[in-house]
Structures are given as C-alpha cells and as structure tokens.
Design an enzyme around this catalytic site. Sequence first.
Site, short mmCIF file in Angstrom:
data_model
loop_
_atom_site.label_atom_id
_atom_site.label_comp_id
_atom_site.label_asym_id
_atom_site.label_seq_id
_atom_site.Cartn_x
_atom_site.Cartn_y
_atom_site.Cartn_z
N PHE A 24 0.85 -1.19 0.00
CA PHE A 24 0.00 0.00 0.00
C PHE A 24 0.88 1.24 0.00
CE2 PHE A 24 -3.52 -2.65 0.41
CZ PHE A 24 -4.70 -1.90 0.41
N CYS A 30 -5.76 15.22 0.59
CA CYS A 30 -7.04 14.85 -0.01
C CYS A 30 -7.76 16.13 -0.42
CB CYS A 30 -7.89 14.07 1.00
SG CYS A 30 -9.48 13.51 0.33
N CYS A 45 -16.14 15.02 2.96
CA CYS A 45 -16.03 13.68 3.53
C CYS A 45 -15.68 13.83 5.01
CB CYS A 45 -14.96 12.86 2.80
SG CYS A 45 -14.75 11.18 3.46
N CYS A 48 -14.01 10.13 7.52
CA CYS A 48 -12.74 9.45 7.26
C CYS A 48 -12.01 9.15 8.57
CB CYS A 48 -11.86 10.32 6.36
SG CYS A 48 -10.27 9.58 5.94
N ASP A 49 -11.43 7.95 8.67
CA ASP A 49 -10.68 7.56 9.87
C ASP A 49 -9.21 7.32 9.56
OD1 ASP A 49 -10.91 5.25 8.42
OD2 ASP A 49 -11.75 4.04 10.04
N THR A 50 -8.74 7.88 8.44
CA THR A 50 -7.37 7.62 7.99
C THR A 50 -6.49 8.85 8.19
OG1 THR A 50 -8.16 6.08 6.31
CG2 THR A 50 -5.95 6.97 6.00
N GLU A 115 -7.23 3.30 -5.43
CA GLU A 115 -8.48 3.55 -4.72
C GLU A 115 -8.69 5.05 -4.65
OE1 GLU A 115 -8.40 1.58 -0.95
OE2 GLU A 115 -8.30 -0.42 -1.85
N HIS A 212 -8.73 -6.43 7.01
CA HIS A 212 -7.48 -6.09 7.68
C HIS A 212 -7.71 -5.66 9.12
CE1 HIS A 212 -9.17 -2.56 5.74
NE2 HIS A 212 -8.47 -1.78 6.53
#
Length: 218
Positions: A24, A30, A45, A48-50, A115, A212
């Site tokens: 990855f 973003c 958005c 988002c949890d990233t 993605e 994951h």
Amino acid sequence: MYRVKEAFYTLQGEGAQAGRAAVFCRFSKCNLWTGREKDRAGAVCNFCDTDFIGTDGQNGGRFDTPEALAAHIRKLWPDAPGRPYVVCTGGEPLLQLDEPLIEAFHKEGFEVGVETNGTLPAPEGIDWLCVSPKADAPVVITTCDELKLVYPQPLAMPERFQHVQASHYFLSPMASPAMPEQGADPVKQSNTRKATEYCLAHPQWRLTLQMHKILGID
C-alpha cells in the site's frame, strides 16, 4: 515531487482483491478533507478515519522522481513468487499519481491498483481502478473495475451511481471515526446490518468488510 504518508506490505482488506498481498502506497493530502479534526464538520467527507497528513508514517517520505518512489515501493515486496501489486491510496492518490509514476511501477514489475474518490480523471495505465464516492462530491470517473460505497451516506446512496459502469459493486459499512481500534463499534454494527439488508434486496451489490481490521493488520 511525490509526498507519501506511509507505505507497507500487507493483505488487501476489502473488495474484489481482498486477501491479495499488496504494497500500500498512501499518498498525502485529499481534496475532500484537510485531515485535521478542526475541519471535519465542514468537510465534504467527514467520516474518514485515515491519517494522511504529512510524510512521517512508516516508510513515508518525499520522492523527487517517479523512479525513486517506484524503487522504494519495490524494496517492500518480498523476494517470492507472485506478481508484485501496489495499491495507490490516500487521502486522494490522483492528486499526485500520474502516468510517469505508473510507468515506473510497471517497469519494476508491479500491477497498479488505485483507490480513488472519483472526483479527478484517472491517468492512463492503471490496472485495477476502485472508485469510492463520497457525499455529494461530483464523480467524473464513470467506468471502473470496482465501485465501492461506504454505506450509508445520505448524499451518496447506491441509486445515485447507476450510471457508473463497474465489474463489481460493493457496500462497505460505515464505521464511527471516533471509535478506538479495539472494542465494539455500535455504529458500524448497525450499518453492517443495514448494508446486509440492502445487498439482500439489491443483489447487484455485494457486502465487503474491512478484513485487515478484523485480522488486526495494517
């Protein structure tokens, strides 16, 4: 210059490629959220949890050339049988991913997956394209390998994307961004039931879970 938050070798956790070994490559930045909590409420958005801010994650950094980044990613792939696979994600990878980098990945032997939220045109040469629309952001990509919707989103329900031609259609239950990594998430549990019911009523769509996270890997 390419800015990468983190890069790591793992198993693809969602969608049609779930269970496949991959590197990855998470790009920084973003176009639908700054990544800062103070801006979440007003973001397009907002669930988002990233973490995609900066270049300080594992194997992250700044790379002056496509060849330098491709070589960096190649070092993370094991010396073992199987075609190398890189998943370009973010943030929003299409803010940075371009044809020279895709070509450099190909020269290193990689199949290139992406993605994206679908708001930006995709460069030529991508081998596997997953589009995951967010809220009411305009989607300019109308043909892809995989359409994956975080569900439910009041402004991005499946019916809105009937014009998108994909080989696979997936619903991924929305989690609560405030929940810790460990422990039950009642929001996600409820949304998993809702997504299951939708897929049963609309069998064009398939349920995908974040394998994951279930396995406790990156």
